[in-house]
Scaffold this active site. Structure first.
Site, short mmCIF file in Angstrom:
data_model
loop_
_atom_site.label_atom_id
_atom_site.label_comp_id
_atom_site.label_asym_id
_atom_site.label_seq_id
_atom_site.Cartn_x
_atom_site.Cartn_y
_atom_site.Cartn_z
NE ARG A 194 63.86 43.75 43.22
CZ ARG A 194 64.86 43.74 42.31
NH1 ARG A 194 64.88 42.84 41.35
NH2 ARG A 194 65.83 44.64 42.38
CG ASP B 188 41.89 31.42 40.04
OD1 ASP B 188 42.23 30.69 41.00
OD2 ASP B 188 41.54 32.61 40.19
CE LYS C 235 41.18 34.19 48.88
NZ LYS C 235 40.77 34.28 47.50
C1 LIG Z 1 41.01 35.16 46.49
C2 LIG Z 1 41.05 34.74 45.07
C3 LIG Z 1 41.96 35.32 44.18
C4 LIG Z 1 42.88 36.47 44.56
O1 LIG Z 1 43.77 36.18 45.58
P1 LIG Z 1 44.39 37.33 46.51
O2 LIG Z 1 45.45 36.63 47.29
O3 LIG Z 1 43.27 37.87 47.34
O4 LIG Z 1 44.94 38.39 45.60
C5 LIG Z 1 42.00 34.84 42.88
N1 LIG Z 1 41.15 33.87 42.47
C6 LIG Z 1 40.26 33.30 43.29
C7 LIG Z 1 39.36 32.24 42.77
C8 LIG Z 1 40.17 33.71 44.63
O5 LIG Z 1 39.27 33.15 45.44
#
Ligand SMILES: *Cc1c(COP(=O)(O)O)cnc(C)c1O
Length: 378
Positions: free
Chosen positions: A52, A176, A201
């Site tokens: 962890r 982000d 992604k």
């Molecule tokens: C998919 C996504 C997230 C969240 O990611 P998860 O791994 O699904 O929790 C956050 N910000 C953006 C811009 C995303 O496309």
């Protein structure tokens, strides 16, 4: 000869990747052990105690993430949402955060449903309008959250003035950067204090692992709180997920070039199509954020959206006819995806009903354009 600074292609392959010291394995082994042996004197000379807190696969992934993003350190999380949550909850109690109105809907759902309250005050603003940001500012504003290009309208926020305003007032900026991985934009160079990713992604890139990451520009006390949450809550990726994400990262710079080149081909095809009312892609000169995008992005990325003259029915019909573009949510994998975004966002979504979002994959661009041509011809 003085060694030059390694470029991203080289960093992606070599950072965090030494041949295994005991076996010589060139590809790192997966360390599933949750616990690690201590020496007779009670010390942990190999640096690992319990998974962890830290694990060899997670440490390797974090090393390459920090190096590629040009940050001081990185922390891997079990999802992009867990990474975002840690950044917001690391703020002092009662802090005020300004978030973009056009924010990834999952983060908004998480913030409104669980994080916002007396401990975390939030306001949503049009982040592309610096005057609106200034007007929403409060004494206790501690963080500005930026997502550029936005999802799914691809609005562009000019990062430098946002960082300038925030820093002049003692606040921090989180970006982000899920849509703009290393090689597409460099938020830290533009002033961001922390960068958040859904490694789910582009970074992993093959639609087979869920993960998130936070990269920090500086290892300061806010960073210590993020790491505290990561290690003590344990919303962390398991060793195999770390290994998969790390494997994906090795080809990131090359994949991003392909995604961007294909998206540019698809965007210019759509922009000239009679059934299409509007294309949202910052690489098009007609995009309102094009000039800023040109300045602050290295490429325009692989995401775009477009609106159909025939409205929602035409959008649903076109999405039903594509053969290479799969109807599915998410993005950033090698395979192309098409999505009617208003449906997944559900009631309260501000996304136009005639809009389709594309995650342009790495198939041949001519095949992708041909697929959209037949889908739009009906
Ligand atoms: C998919 C996504 C997230 C969240 O990611 P998860 O791994 O699904 O929790 C956050 N910000 C953006 C811009 C995303 O496309």
């Amino acid at each position: 000869m003085a060694a030059s600074k390694p470029r991203p292609e080289t960093v992606a392959i070599h950072a965090g990747s030494e041949p295994d010291a005991t076996t010589g394995a060139v590809v790192p082994p997966i360390h599933l052990s949750t616990t690690f042996e201590r020496d007779a004197d009670g010390s942990y000379p190999r640096g690992f105690v319990y998974t962890r807190s830290d694990n060899p696969n997670r440490r390797a992934l974090e090393a390459v993430l920090a190096a590629l993003q040009g940050g001081a350190a990185a922390a891997a999380f079990a999802s992009g949402s867990a990474a975002a949550s840690a950044v917001l909850r690391a703020l002092p109690r009662g802090a005020h955060v300004l978030l973009p109105r056009e924010i990834y809907h999952g983060i908004r759902k998480l913030v409104d449903g669980a994080l916002a309250g007396p401990e975390l005050r939030v306001d949503y603003v049009d982040m592309t309008d610096i005057a609106a940001l200034e007007a929403a500012w409060r004494e206790e504003t501690a963080l500005v959250w930026v997502e550029t290009p936005s999802n799914p309208l691809l609005s562009i926020t000019d990062l430098s003035p946002v960082c300038g305003l925030a820093h002049a007032r003692g606040a921090r900026v989180a970006v982000d950067a899920t849509w703009t991985p290393p090689g597409v934009a460099d938020p830290i160079a533009l002033g961001a204090d922390v960068v958040v990713h859904a490694t789910t992604k582009y970074l992993s890139g093959h639609s087979d692992v869920l993960g998130g990451a936070v990269v920090t520009a500086r290892a300061d006390e806010v960073w210590e709180r993020i790491i505290f949450l990561q290690r003590n809550e344990g919303a962390v990726p398991g060793p195999f997920d770390c290994w998969l994400a790390h494997r994906g990262l090795r080809t990131l710079p090359y994949r991003m070039r392909g995604h961007a080149a294909n998206a540019e081909a698809v965007a210019s095809f759509l922009a000239g199509h009679e059934a299409v009312a509007r294309v949202h892609y910052p690489g098009l000169a007609s995009h309102p954020g094009h000039a800023v995008a040109k300045r602050q992005m290295t490429s325009y990325g692989g995401m775009l959206s477009f609106r159909l003259r025939g409205g929602e029915a035409a959008a649903m019909a076109a999405a039903a006819r594509t053969r290479l573009f799969t109807r599915a949510t998410s993005l950033g994998g090698v395979e192309s995806l098409i999505e009617h975004r208003a449906s997944i966002e559900g009631p309260g979504s501000g996304t136009p009903a005639d809009l389709l979002r594309l995650s342009v994959g790495l198939e041949h661009p001519d095949d992708l354009v041909a697929d959209l041509a037949q889908a739009l011809a009906g």
